[in-house]
Design an enzyme around this catalytic site. Structure first.
Site, PDB file in Angstrom:
ATOM      1  N   SER A 279     -34.482 -12.842  25.113  1.00 11.67           N
ATOM      2  CA  SER A 279     -33.537 -14.141  25.771  1.00 11.67           C
ATOM      3  C   SER A 279     -32.203 -13.687  26.126  1.00 11.67           C
ATOM      4  O   SER A 279     -31.983 -12.669  26.770  1.00 11.67           O
ATOM      5  CB  SER A 279     -33.716 -15.177  24.792  1.00 11.67           C
ATOM      6  OG  SER A 279     -33.789 -16.403  25.694  1.00 11.67           O
ATOM      7  N   LYS A 283     -30.842 -10.262  27.988  1.00 12.68           N
ATOM      8  CA  LYS A 283     -29.731  -9.848  28.957  1.00 12.68           C
ATOM      9  C   LYS A 283     -28.817  -9.117  28.701  1.00 12.68           C
ATOM     10  O   LYS A 283     -28.303  -8.253  29.133  1.00 12.68           O
ATOM     11  CB  LYS A 283     -28.950 -11.492  29.518  1.00 12.68           C
ATOM     12  CG  LYS A 283     -30.006 -12.466  29.793  1.00 12.68           C
ATOM     13  CD  LYS A 283     -29.347 -13.763  30.257  1.00 12.68           C
ATOM     14  CE  LYS A 283     -29.912 -15.059  29.898  1.00 12.68           C
ATOM     15  NZ  LYS A 283     -31.382 -15.342  30.401  1.00 12.68           N
ATOM     16  N   TRP A 370     -40.046 -20.651  32.595  1.00 11.69           N
ATOM     17  CA  TRP A 370     -38.535 -20.531  32.763  1.00 11.69           C
ATOM     18  C   TRP A 370     -38.013 -19.325  32.855  1.00 11.69           C
ATOM     19  O   TRP A 370     -37.072 -19.165  33.929  1.00 11.69           O
ATOM     20  CB  TRP A 370     -37.827 -21.173  31.384  1.00 11.69           C
ATOM     21  CG  TRP A 370     -36.400 -21.693  31.752  1.00 11.69           C
ATOM     22  CD1 TRP A 370     -35.685 -21.103  30.825  1.00 11.69           C
ATOM     23  CD2 TRP A 370     -35.842 -22.453  32.503  1.00 11.69           C
ATOM     24  NE1 TRP A 370     -34.373 -21.797  30.983  1.00 11.69           N
ATOM     25  CE2 TRP A 370     -34.294 -22.710  32.157  1.00 11.69           C
ATOM     26  CE3 TRP A 370     -36.266 -23.124  33.781  1.00 11.69           C
ATOM     27  CZ2 TRP A 370     -33.354 -23.373  32.825  1.00 11.69           C
ATOM     28  CZ3 TRP A 370     -35.100 -23.909  34.458  1.00 11.69           C
ATOM     29  CH2 TRP A 370     -33.805 -23.969  34.020  1.00 11.69           C
ATOM     30  N   HIS A 420     -41.898 -18.478  24.603  1.00 10.08           N
ATOM     31  CA  HIS A 420     -40.775 -17.438  24.802  1.00 10.08           C
ATOM     32  C   HIS A 420     -40.395 -17.446  23.133  1.00 10.08           C
ATOM     33  O   HIS A 420     -39.953 -18.207  22.361  1.00 10.08           O
ATOM     34  CB  HIS A 420     -39.650 -18.576  25.176  1.00 10.08           C
ATOM     35  CG  HIS A 420     -38.172 -18.054  25.344  1.00 10.08           C
ATOM     36  ND1 HIS A 420     -38.079 -17.118  26.289  1.00 10.08           N
ATOM     37  CD2 HIS A 420     -37.076 -18.288  24.832  1.00 10.08           C
ATOM     38  CE1 HIS A 420     -36.899 -16.795  26.203  1.00 10.08           C
ATOM     39  NE2 HIS A 420     -36.153 -17.583  25.195  1.00 10.08           N
TER      40      HIS A 420
END
Ligand code: GTR
Length: 441
Positions: A279, A283, A370, A420
């Protein structure tokens, strides 16, 4: 104790105004069925593939002067630096120049961790500059009974090293944490252990290392008064310049300092360190792997917007939304792309390309709309031409695979059934991928 005082610098590199380097990349769409999940699907955003706007991606293989990049040397010695600088200036921010003293202290070591299967080390990195001191604790488990030095997975964690394991020897982190009264307690021990397949990794001969991201910079927008940023301020500077780093940049910096440590620990095979993150920390693993080529494999788990997902698709989380919810993650210049993705001189396929020719793995999850699973796949797809310069095959498939079918050669990809999260299934794929690329199978 290992002392490594060194100067950290970033050399400014001028580049001309952006020419029109965009080229139309055609994309094929496969119908995907998403299971609605209110939590994973905030209202008011696009989740319909048919509503994805037509978009044009910047071509990683055309330089800022408009010249094609046709071989690996031109990428490695010229174009790569341009792309890295574009991500610094427009997305993650430049790491400022500063004299930061770095000292590593072995807090403790025990060869009886996990019932004698592992050696645990807890190493504190002390950073000091301009009257500021910050400490970052690296928790490391290395498999016992193996010859030589171990390959290693390293990743940041969300809530403290004590949350990734039930091991009582890991102290409860005292720094600010997200949620509640922002303090962790003994009750939080092991609460993220399911996300860290430490025993599976040990079993397969890998070490595992982790760092609490909040040791480097707490994950809230405080104008960068805490964490490592103040160590880098010039006289009179009170917050990063518009093109300077935010929180993700700081987290990536910390990962590089951990790599400095691994290079000096003979029990770690520092040439086989795989950097992983989930998540927002995915990044960060991508940015960490882009800015530091010592990481031999880079893994993005459900990293989404600002990570592996193409921004121009406008599917799920958008640049405006992420810059509004988390203004501290990127640099201030990134705000210019709110509802204006087409003006970005980069898109996320170029972030993936910055890993080339190293193996990179992108993982998505079916319910994690998302994060735009298809956009995550496509950024791998559009990074392939850069891998091809090195004679490396990327995903080795044209279309996004169905759920639970891992694919890929130098660009690995899977779409896991579920939410997720980071699961044992994800780890199994990462271990297989590392085995293959580290020549262990
Ligand atoms: C969400 C954010 C995502 C992702 C996620 C996480 O709220 O919108 O980009 O980073 O947080 O890190 O868990």
């Amino acid at each position: 104790m290992i002392e490594l005082p060194f100067r950290l610098s970033s050399t400014p590199m001028p580049y001309p105004n952006l020419p029109q380097v965009a080229c139309l990349l055609s994309v094929t769409f496969a119908a995907m069925t998403f299971i609605p999940d209110a939590e994973a699907q905030p209202a008011g955003f696009n989740y319909d593939e048919a509503e994805v706007p037509a978009y044009t991606l910047p071509d990683p293989l055309v330089d800022l002067a408009g010249k094609p990049v046709t071989d690996a040397a031109a990428w490695q010695h010229h174009r790569r630096a341009e792309v890295l600088r574009l991500f610094e200036d427009h997305v993650f921010g430049r790491t400022p120049t500063a004299d930061v003293a770095v000292r590593f202290e072995l807090l403790e070591s025990d060869d009886q961790a996990y019932d004698g299967r592992a050696t645990r080390k807890q190493v504190r990195a002390h950073f000091a500059a301009r009257g500021h001191e910050v400490a970052m604790d690296i928790l490391i488990y290395l498999p016992n009974g193996v010859d030589g030095h171990s390959p290693l997975f390293v990743g940041l964690n969300f809530n403290g090293n004590h949350t990734v394991t039930h091991d009582p020897a890991v102290p409860v982190n005292q720094n600010w944490i997200r949620g509640g009264d922002h303090r962790s307690t003994e009750a939080d021990r092991g609460t993220s252990a399911k996300r860290w397949a430490i025993e599976a990794a040990l079993e397969r001969g890998y070490g595992m290392a982790t760092i609490y991201c909040g040791d480097l910079d707490p994950d809230f927008d405080d104008g960068f008064q805490n964490g490592i940023h103040p160590m880098f301020y010039r006289d009179g500077q009170t917050q990063p310049d518009a093109n300077e780093w935010g929180t993700i940049g700081a987290w990536a910096w910390g990962l590089s300092r951990a790599m400095d440590y691994f290079e000096n620990d003979a029990a770690v095979n520092h040439e086989q360190v795989a950097l992983l993150g989930h998540s927002r920390l995915g990044k960060s693993s991508l940015w960490g792997g882009a800015s530091d080529e010592r990481f031999a494999i880079v893994i993005s788990n459900n990293s989404g917007c600002g990570g592996a997902a193409l921004a121009r698709r406008h599917f799920g989380e958008t640049v405006e939304r992420i810059n509004t919810s988390f203004p501290h993650w990127f640099n201030d210049a990134h705000q210019a792309y709110n509802e204006n993705e087409a003006a970005m001189p980069v898109d996320q396929h170029m972030l993936i390309a910055l890993m080339a020719p190293r193996p990179v793995y992108i993982a998505s999850a079916t319910i994690d709309v998302w994060a735009d699973p298809r956009g995550e796949f496509l950024s791998g797809k559009h990074a392939e031409p850069v891998y091809a310069l090195f004679g490396k095959i990327g995903l080795a498939v044209d279309d996004q695979p169905v759920a639970d079918h891992p694919v890929g050669d130098h660009i690995g990809y899977h779409l896991r059934t579920g939410k997720h999260n980071v699961t044992d299934y994800d780890w199994e794929q990462y271990l297989n991928f590392a085995d293959r690329h580290f020549g262990r199978k």
